[in-house]
Enzyme design. Structure first.
Site, short mmCIF file in Angstrom:
data_model
loop_
_atom_site.label_atom_id
_atom_site.label_comp_id
_atom_site.label_asym_id
_atom_site.label_seq_id
_atom_site.Cartn_x
_atom_site.Cartn_y
_atom_site.Cartn_z
N ASP A 37 47.46 0.86 -10.46
CA ASP A 37 46.98 1.25 -11.79
C ASP A 37 47.96 0.72 -12.84
OD1 ASP A 37 45.63 2.26 -13.88
OD2 ASP A 37 45.82 4.37 -13.33
N HIS A 78 44.39 11.85 -13.28
CA HIS A 78 44.22 11.56 -14.71
C HIS A 78 43.60 12.77 -15.42
CE1 HIS A 78 44.28 7.00 -13.79
NE2 HIS A 78 45.48 7.55 -13.74
N GLU A 83 44.38 16.90 -21.91
CA GLU A 83 44.66 18.33 -22.13
C GLU A 83 44.88 18.62 -23.60
OE1 GLU A 83 47.15 19.33 -17.99
OE2 GLU A 83 48.13 19.55 -19.91
N HIS A 89 58.58 10.24 -14.69
CA HIS A 89 57.25 10.09 -15.28
C HIS A 89 56.32 11.27 -15.04
CE1 HIS A 89 55.38 9.54 -11.41
NE2 HIS A 89 54.27 9.07 -11.90
N LYS A 98 39.25 17.06 -16.52
CA LYS A 98 39.62 16.20 -15.38
C LYS A 98 38.39 15.54 -14.78
CE LYS A 98 43.05 16.90 -12.63
NZ LYS A 98 44.26 16.24 -13.14
#
Lengths: 477, 145
Positions: A94, A203, A206, A400, A476
């Protein structure tokens, strides 16, 4: 068991042995390190240390876990003038998976929470998430090439954002070295309806509430206070990036043989950065980066539309920052006491320039680059600021995320018989998800506590913690 | 059923068995479909659909394991690029280095997406093909999710 020794309370060294060209270094607390003791990801840190042209150390952040070739949470820099390589395995499938944080104004927490379920539903409709769900923006092949060249700027030029958004993105939201000409038609087909979509897995989007301020000065500079609302978007280059990586693994497996690279793991395949295959991958990866920047920019635009629809024209969202956490870039860094241009790979790691660095946007130059560290959907995420320690020791890199602790299947088993949506609701979190599987796979227990991860990088002097962000509305795939 | 899905960190390892190399390749198609669509058999689906079509695949590899990975990648390409999923192999001829196949496929429009898995890529990690002592062939593949 991997052999390592303590440098200080939050740094451990894996001594160079055998074909390792440099030692490995892992930033983690003693407790996190104990969990990693028998984990194969430490062997991956050693494997990366065997690649040609590596400088300094093969490093890992406290959220390290096993990945393909390089570990996730891995950082490594290579000297292009000394046959240093570039590797798709050091970026991941990704490409430019990353995070962007918006500061919401014009609506208070209470009012937002009253509309939580409707807001979650509206966000899921505006920002498609889940397997097979495409976006409304259909591009011509020519437009897609422009997106691959210009990134977030293409979106802004076409009315999906504001010029000032670009100032608050890593690289200005555009990898200037990108070239779509070496991107396969398969990648372009895969991307045809994926702009403006979240995808699935970890992924998310929010709406969050700032619930703890750790650094009042930093928070004030970023115009955040307890009770402020933010939006965090976590997604990447979707099928476009996945296909670019897949295509170039093939190219690099051949190149590794051509250049006589001895690889401890096939997924570490690589080519010298300055070589033809190295440059083709770098430029195509740049195209993938731009697709991801554009994707997050379009999602930002959709979020703004939804917020204004719900809370009126006085409600708006400013981009605080957008950071990549799966990339390889040419940057100038300390190697020992002097600076040199290196190809830094951050796979599941975030850039973290400290105060005064010229690549930090003027608005943040005094305080350091914002570093966004998402946690899990039931707990919290963190906003940090990069520190000089990162520039000195980690090629300006930081953690991360939380890092997975349970496999997807284990997580699904743990969630069986439970109503996760209800559990989250009891904590004041409104969840809207497209797929049933994802909810079970993404429970909090599936992840390390991100608080432990950020505490480690802060203690190591790589970043300072500014604020904790608690999810209120979670969307989500 | 001669395949199983094995827990593998954040992803999945699929183990497939076949009586011989061609049978292993055929079973891989069923395993792939079952994993992605969340259904073990085609029993619940219409026997035929007017948009079913045959896709011809020709793949070369350096050795059996290489060909195995490339077969899976071709199957994933059907899903991600051609937007169809495989129903089964209608014709297959293969050696250790080359295979040609005609695969019956159906449009993704027929799927219940809530059951489906997102697969980013087929990986080379733990990609193996072995003939076992009982004569059966066993292949493993890891999918990045």
């Amino acid at each position: 068991m991997s052999e390592y020794h303590r440098i200080h309370d939050h740094l451990w060294e894996l001594p160079a042995r055998g074909p390792m060209r440099v030692p490995g270094r892992v930033y983690a607390s003693a407790e996190l390190m104990r969990e990693l003791r028998d984990d194969p990801c430490l062997e991956q840190v050693r494997n990366v240390a065997c690649l040609p042209g590596i400088v300094g150390y093969s490093m890992a952040m406290p959220d390290i876990h096993w990945g393909y070739g390089f570990p996730i949470g891995g950082v490594a820099a290579f000297d292009p003038k000394d046959a240093g390589v570039i590797s798709p395995g050091g970026v991941g499938f990704d490409i430019n998976c990353g995070v962007r944080l918006l500061r919401v104004r014009g609506v208070k927490e209470k009012r937002m929470r009253r509309k939580g379920p409707e807001l979650a539903q509206a966000l899921l409709e505006a920002v498609p998430a889940g397997v097979g769900r495409g976006g409304a923006l259909k591009l011509t092949p020519e437009d897609l090439d422009q997106v691959a060249l210009k990134g977030a700027a293409w979106m802004v030029e076409n009315g999906f954002g504001r010029p000032q958004d670009l100032d608050h993105c890593e690289e200005g939201g555009q990898a200037s070295w990108a070239q779509p000409k070496n991107v396969s038609s398969d990648a372009k087909k895969r991307a045809r309806n994926q702009l403006g979509t979240l995808g699935s897995g970890n992924h998310f989007l929010e709406v969050q509430v700032v619930d703890e301020i750790h650094d009042p000065e930093g928070a004030e500079h970023l115009q955040l206070e307890e009770g402020s609302l933010t939006v965090l978007i976590h997604t990447g280059s979707r099928g476009f990036g996945h296909q670019i990586c897949d295509d170039y693994l093939d190219v690099m497996i051949r190149a590794s043989k051509d250049y006589g690279l001895e690889l401890p793991d096939k997924q570490l395949c690589a080519a010298p950065f300055e070589s033809g295959p190295g440059q083709d991958y770098f430029q195509s990866m740049g195209a993938g980066m731009n697709f991801a920047f554009a994707n997050r920019q379009l999602i930002t635009h959709r979020v703004r539309e939804v917020l204004q629809e719900f809370f009126g024209p006085e409600c708006d969202a400013d981009l605080i920052y957008d950071v990549c956490h799966n990339i390889a870039k040419k940057e100038e860094h300390y190697v020992g006491e002097s600076k040199k241009e290196v190809v830094v790979h951050r796979k599941g790691a975030t850039r973290a320039f400290g105060p005064g660095h010229p690549l930090v946007p003027p608005a943040y130059r005094q305080i350091g680059q914002p570093v966004l560290v998402p946690g899990d959907m039931g707990r919290y995420s963190y906003l940090l600021l990069g520190q000089e320690g990162a520039e000195r020791h980690t090629f300006a890199s930081c953690c991360h995320g939380a890092g997975r602790r349970l496999s997807r299947t284990q997580a699904r088993k743990r969630s069986q018989g439970r109503n996760i949506q209800k559990e989250l609701a009891s904590q004041g979190i409104c969840l809207q998800a497209f797929g049933r599987r994802t909810v079970g796979e993404e429970i909090s227990e599936a992840y390390k506590d991100v608080a432990d991860v950020v505490a480690s990088v802060a203690a190591a002097g790589l970043a300072r913690i500014v604020a904790r962000l608690r999810p209120a509305v979670v969307v989500k795939g | 059923m001669v395949w199983r899905f094995i827990d593998h960190t954040a992803d999945v390892l699929i183990e497939v068995q076949g009586q011989d190399w061609p049978h292993l390749l055929r079973e891989a198609v069923d395993a792939f479909r079952a994993y992605l669509t969340g259904t073990d058999s085609l029993a619940d689906e219409a026997k035929e659909s007017k948009d079913d079509r045959l896709v011809e695949l020709e793949i070369t590899g350096e050795e059996v394991a290489d060909l195995w990975v490339r077969w899976w990648r071709a199957l994933l390409r059907l899903w991600t690029v051609e937007e169809v999923y495989p129903l089964g192999v209608m014709e297959l001829s293969c050696t250790d280095h080359r295979l040609q196949a005609k695969v019956a496929t159906r449009s993704l429009e027929h799927l219940d997406w809530e059951l489906c898995e997102d697969v980013k890529a087929v990986t080379w990690h733990q990609a193996e093909v072995q003939q076992q002592s009982d004569g059966f062939w066993r292949g493993t593949i890891v999918l990045d999710l």
